[in-house]
Design a protein around this motif. Structure first.
Motif, mmCIF file in Angstrom:
data_model
loop_
_atom_site.group_PDB
_atom_site.id
_atom_site.type_symbol
_atom_site.label_atom_id
_atom_site.label_comp_id
_atom_site.label_asym_id
_atom_site.label_seq_id
_atom_site.Cartn_x
_atom_site.Cartn_y
_atom_site.Cartn_z
ATOM 1 N N THR A 1 0.810 -1.198 0.006
ATOM 2 C CA THR A 1 0.037 -0.225 0.173
ATOM 3 C C THR A 1 0.953 1.198 -0.091
ATOM 4 O O THR A 1 0.477 2.289 -0.660
ATOM 5 C CB THR A 1 -0.929 -0.089 1.142
ATOM 6 N N ALA A 2 1.875 1.196 0.929
ATOM 7 C CA ALA A 2 2.803 2.330 0.891
ATOM 8 C C ALA A 2 3.539 2.656 -0.513
ATOM 9 O O ALA A 2 3.713 3.689 -1.074
ATOM 10 C CB ALA A 2 3.904 2.291 1.820
ATOM 11 N N ALA A 3 3.930 1.418 -1.210
ATOM 12 C CA ALA A 3 4.437 1.583 -2.583
ATOM 13 C C ALA A 3 3.343 2.072 -3.396
ATOM 14 O O ALA A 3 3.867 2.931 -4.293
ATOM 15 C CB ALA A 3 4.955 0.269 -3.066
ATOM 16 N N ALA A 4 2.363 1.700 -3.394
ATOM 17 C CA ALA A 4 1.096 2.210 -4.476
ATOM 18 C C ALA A 4 1.050 3.693 -4.247
ATOM 19 O O ALA A 4 0.942 4.607 -5.123
ATOM 20 C CB ALA A 4 -0.042 1.507 -4.246
ATOM 21 N N ALA A 5 0.835 4.234 -2.865
ATOM 22 C CA ALA A 5 0.825 5.562 -2.628
ATOM 23 C C ALA A 5 1.966 6.423 -3.039
ATOM 24 O O ALA A 5 1.633 7.554 -3.695
ATOM 25 C CB ALA A 5 0.671 6.005 -1.130
ATOM 26 N N HIS A 6 3.160 6.016 -2.921
ATOM 27 C CA HIS A 6 4.314 6.631 -3.503
ATOM 28 C C HIS A 6 4.165 6.774 -5.089
ATOM 29 O O HIS A 6 4.577 7.800 -5.594
ATOM 30 C CB HIS A 6 5.613 6.036 -2.905
ATOM 31 N N THR A 7 4.076 5.476 -5.411
ATOM 32 C CA THR A 7 3.756 5.712 -7.241
ATOM 33 C C THR A 7 2.794 6.694 -7.509
ATOM 34 O O THR A 7 2.915 7.348 -8.773
ATOM 35 C CB THR A 7 3.409 4.221 -7.517
ATOM 36 N N ALA A 8 1.643 6.572 -6.902
ATOM 37 C CA ALA A 8 0.394 7.442 -7.172
ATOM 38 C C ALA A 8 0.937 9.083 -7.077
ATOM 39 O O ALA A 8 0.540 9.790 -7.937
ATOM 40 C CB ALA A 8 -0.867 7.353 -6.360
ATOM 41 N N HIS A 9 1.694 9.399 -5.984
ATOM 42 C CA HIS A 9 2.086 10.706 -5.907
ATOM 43 C C HIS A 9 3.094 11.079 -6.995
ATOM 44 O O HIS A 9 2.822 12.392 -7.307
ATOM 45 C CB HIS A 9 2.693 10.732 -4.382
ATOM 46 N N ARG A 10 3.833 10.166 -7.238
ATOM 47 C CA ARG A 10 5.029 10.509 -8.212
ATOM 48 C C ARG A 10 4.528 10.651 -9.819
ATOM 49 O O ARG A 10 4.900 11.451 -10.375
ATOM 50 C CB ARG A 10 6.012 9.419 -8.099
ATOM 51 N N ARG A 11 3.430 9.651 -9.943
ATOM 52 C CA ARG A 11 2.848 9.789 -11.276
ATOM 53 C C ARG A 11 2.167 11.300 -11.412
ATOM 54 O O ARG A 11 2.005 11.646 -12.557
ATOM 55 C CB ARG A 11 1.986 8.564 -11.380
ATOM 56 N N ILE A 12 1.589 11.571 -10.551
ATOM 57 C CA ILE A 12 0.533 12.842 -10.561
ATOM 58 C C ILE A 12 1.429 13.952 -10.882
ATOM 59 O O ILE A 12 1.209 14.955 -11.551
ATOM 60 C CB ILE A 12 -0.135 13.100 -9.365
ATOM 61 N N SER A 13 2.717 14.029 -10.206
ATOM 62 C CA SER A 13 3.438 15.204 -10.061
ATOM 63 C C SER A 13 4.681 15.090 -10.978
ATOM 64 O O SER A 13 5.250 16.196 -10.984
ATOM 65 C CB SER A 13 3.647 15.610 -8.712
ATOM 66 N N HIS A 14 5.295 13.946 -11.638
ATOM 67 C CA HIS A 14 6.233 13.838 -11.978
ATOM 68 C C HIS A 14 6.567 14.606 -13.404
ATOM 69 O O HIS A 14 7.671 14.932 -13.642
ATOM 70 C CB HIS A 14 6.985 12.320 -12.141
ATOM 71 N N ARG A 15 5.613 14.980 -14.094
ATOM 72 C CA ARG A 15 5.630 15.778 -15.310
ATOM 73 C C ARG A 15 4.324 16.360 -15.615
ATOM 74 O O ARG A 15 3.157 16.093 -15.223
ATOM 75 C CB ARG A 15 5.884 14.575 -16.522
ATOM 76 N N PRO A 16 4.386 17.436 -16.098
ATOM 77 C CA PRO A 16 3.284 18.347 -16.511
ATOM 78 C C PRO A 16 1.974 17.524 -17.269
ATOM 79 O O PRO A 16 2.533 16.517 -18.257
ATOM 80 C CB PRO A 16 3.653 19.625 -17.272
ATOM 81 N N TYR A 17 0.997 18.227 -17.352
ATOM 82 C CA TYR A 17 -0.103 17.600 -18.230
ATOM 83 C C TYR A 17 -0.280 18.789 -19.454
ATOM 84 O O TYR A 17 -0.419 19.867 -19.322
ATOM 85 C CB TYR A 17 -1.353 17.613 -17.402
ATOM 86 N N ASP A 18 -0.440 18.019 -20.669
ATOM 87 C CA ASP A 18 -0.582 18.618 -21.727
ATOM 88 C C ASP A 18 -2.195 19.056 -22.097
ATOM 89 O O ASP A 18 -2.884 17.913 -22.588
ATOM 90 C CB ASP A 18 0.227 18.301 -23.079
#
Length: 224
Positions: free
Chosen positions: A143-160
């Motif tokens: 669950t912790a890994a999923a939470a960190h992945t979600a946080h990273r995927r949302i913020s790691h690159r801008p949205y076009d």
């Protein structure tokens, strides 16, 4: 001759009977076809209403009802279960600056990124507004890994979005089901963790039953 006469009479009677029955057969076939079409239409309507009841109309992701159904089923089996709640930071500003239509496009793209995480995340949900959830079939580490992945995927690159580059951050809280926990308890625990992540501006927070305040907690959206 009498035999031939009898034969022809019988054949004539049979043909007359078939001719008389033909309209009835056609009518029966039409009724059968109508019934089949009605059943197909009814099935399509049932599927459509079920989809409307279990999907978010903006992103077409499963909604809160679908999440609670899944949590109930998993908890009833006693399987390891974690829940991650994701809230987009300052999303109202995005709507104010770029408009609600582009805001909805952004929500859809966030949903795509979360849906693509994969196991042990088994369900990505759009709860409402700018809030999402992930159901995790796994233990605390999963669950912790999923939470960190979600946080990273949302913020790691801008949205076009419509040719504009929009950056986002999120507040993510997560919790793991304890024995005999109900769906609403798990949802509350993850919600409380998300509130603490938002309040502390840490981005991520794990629910700790020994440390976090028990009972109803004020949501960040309820604060002045």
């Amino acid at each position: 001759m009498s035999y031939l006469h009898s034969y022809l009479t019988a054949v004539g009677g049979l043909l007359a009977g078939l001719a008389a029955a033909a309209p009835l057969i056609v009518w029966q076939r039409r009724i059968l076809l109508y019934q089949r079409r009605a059943l197909a239409d009814r099935a399509r309507d049932r599927d459509r209403w079920y989809r409307l009841a279990t999907r978010n109309e903006t992103t077409d992701l499963p909604n809160r009802r679908a999440l609670l159904t899944h949590l109930d089923a998993t908890l009833s089996l006693g399987e390891p279960l974690g829940l991650v709640l994701v809230d987009l930071d300052r999303f109202k500003h995005v709507n104010d600056v770029h408009g609600h239509e582009h805001g909805n496009d952004l929500l859809t793209e966030v949903g795509r990124r979360l849906s693509a995480i994969g196991p042990p995340v088994v369900l990505a949900v759009h709860l409402s507004g700018d809030e999402f959830a992930l159901a995790v079939h796994g233990d605390t580490a999963d669950t912790a890994a999923a939470a960190h992945t979600a946080h990273r995927r949302i913020s790691h690159r801008p949205y076009d979005i419509a040719g504009q580059q929009i950056s986002l951050t999120a507040s993510v809280g997560y919790a793991v089901a304890a024995p005999h926990m109900l769906s609403r308890d798990l949802l509350h625990a993850a919600d409380q963790a998300m509130y603490l992540a938002k309040r502390a501006s840490t981005g991520l927070h794990a629910h700790d039953p020994a440390r976090d305040t028990p009972g109803p907690a004020a949501r960040y959206r309820d604060l002045p």
